[in-house]
Motif scaffolding. Sequence first.
Motif, short mmCIF file in Angstrom:
data_model
loop_
_atom_site.label_atom_id
_atom_site.label_comp_id
_atom_site.label_asym_id
_atom_site.label_seq_id
_atom_site.Cartn_x
_atom_site.Cartn_y
_atom_site.Cartn_z
N SER A 76 16.59 -21.73 5.55
CA SER A 76 17.56 -20.69 5.20
C SER A 76 17.03 -19.81 4.07
O SER A 76 17.04 -20.22 2.91
N PRO A 77 16.55 -18.61 4.37
CA PRO A 77 16.09 -17.73 3.30
C PRO A 77 17.14 -17.49 2.24
O PRO A 77 16.86 -17.54 1.04
N ARG A 78 18.39 -17.26 2.66
CA ARG A 78 19.45 -17.00 1.69
C ARG A 78 19.64 -18.22 0.78
O ARG A 78 19.78 -18.08 -0.44
N GLY A 79 19.62 -19.42 1.36
CA GLY A 79 19.76 -20.63 0.55
C GLY A 79 18.64 -20.78 -0.46
O GLY A 79 18.88 -21.20 -1.60
N LEU A 80 17.44 -20.42 -0.07
CA LEU A 80 16.29 -20.52 -0.98
C LEU A 80 16.40 -19.51 -2.11
O LEU A 80 16.15 -19.83 -3.28
N GLU B 258 5.56 -11.30 3.81
CA GLU B 258 6.29 -10.52 2.80
C GLU B 258 7.22 -9.52 3.46
O GLU B 258 8.35 -9.31 3.00
N ARG B 259 6.78 -8.91 4.56
CA ARG B 259 7.66 -7.98 5.28
C ARG B 259 8.88 -8.71 5.85
O ARG B 259 10.00 -8.19 5.80
N LEU B 260 8.66 -9.90 6.39
CA LEU B 260 9.78 -10.70 6.88
C LEU B 260 10.76 -11.02 5.75
O LEU B 260 11.98 -10.92 5.93
N ASN B 261 10.21 -11.42 4.64
CA ASN B 261 11.03 -11.75 3.47
C ASN B 261 11.88 -10.55 3.05
O ASN B 261 13.08 -10.67 2.79
N THR B 262 11.25 -9.39 3.02
CA THR B 262 11.96 -8.17 2.63
C THR B 262 13.05 -7.81 3.65
O THR B 262 14.18 -7.47 3.28
N CYS C 156 18.87 -7.62 5.28
CA CYS C 156 19.87 -7.96 6.29
C CYS C 156 19.96 -9.48 6.41
O CYS C 156 19.56 -10.05 7.43
N PRO C 157 20.48 -10.17 5.39
CA PRO C 157 20.41 -11.63 5.35
C PRO C 157 21.21 -12.35 6.42
O PRO C 157 20.95 -13.51 6.71
N THR C 158 22.19 -11.70 7.04
CA THR C 158 23.01 -12.39 8.03
C THR C 158 22.70 -11.94 9.45
O THR C 158 23.34 -12.38 10.39
N SER C 159 21.68 -11.08 9.61
CA SER C 159 21.38 -10.55 10.94
C SER C 159 20.16 -11.23 11.51
O SER C 159 19.24 -11.63 10.79
N ALA C 160 20.14 -11.35 12.85
CA ALA C 160 18.95 -11.86 13.52
C ALA C 160 17.89 -10.76 13.56
O ALA C 160 18.21 -9.58 13.78
#
Length: 324
Positions: free
Chosen positions: A102-106, A310-314, A319-323
Amino acid sequence: MSYYRNAIWFVKGLREYTRSGYEAAAKHFIDSDLDLDVSSRSFVITGANSGIGKATALEIAKRGGTVHMVCRNKERADEAKKQIVEQSKNENVHVHIVDMLSPRGLWEFVNNFTQNHSVHVLINNAGCMVNQRELTENGLEKNFATNTLGTFILTTALIPVLKKSQDPRVITVSSGGMLVQKLNLDDLQFEKGTFDGTMAYAQNKRQQVIMTEVWARQHKEIHFSSMHPGWADTPAVRSSMPDFYAKMKDKLRTEAQGADTVVWLALADAAVKHPSGLFFQDRTPVATHLPLAFTRSSSSEENEFMNMLERLNTQLRQCPTSAL
């Protein structure tokens, strides 16, 4: 070529990665390397509630270190903490519930953690091997999301904090399985062809080694290393590789033997006398490629790989809740 790589790797594994391989290597260990008091230092360990992560946490706690267990399951984490405190007599063991996929969790974990804690050593141990192609809520393949992107997000987010510490280190628990894989920029999330969870995991572990090497070049203030714990008898091996476990269970290392090099890299002064960015096995830097296996990637490919992460992270931050 894949048959050649797998065959050479398995023969190498039978000789080096088993319990007997560890026992042979351990004859050359210097016991005083780990005769230490690290009560002034703080350690973040992912996946610390079982297996190699738990064994690592216990050894560090025994030496007085402040241990921050980053785990997905609260019940299992709390039970593991209880056992570690009882066995180490060290109360400075803390649980943080975070799912590495979970990126948001991290991001939230790092934001909250760094407001109240320092960190001297980050140990990227958490991992998964999902044998069917499954996606996270963000549309990421689960093995990649946990093993590669999760490790990338957590490490890069903690680098500024690590740089403020004395003798900062980052250790990533990779795998000798990465020796059968070459970095594949064209299919990072295994969308093409037939999905193979074992090979996806091995590719992730190659990616972790490359991340370590690139970080070592970029951040000279921190000592980075990756390592192979050998073939150890852990819950993850039993659940994710049941056929391998059934055939090899009598030859597997204990969890403590698998964790030994992690602990050494995290604590020993001797570890940081080696250059940053190396790959270790049984306290010794070893090659990251098999002979004639053609698994090397170019600097430009490795830099592009890091840029892709890094692009994925950005994108995920925007858009943290979007696929994706």
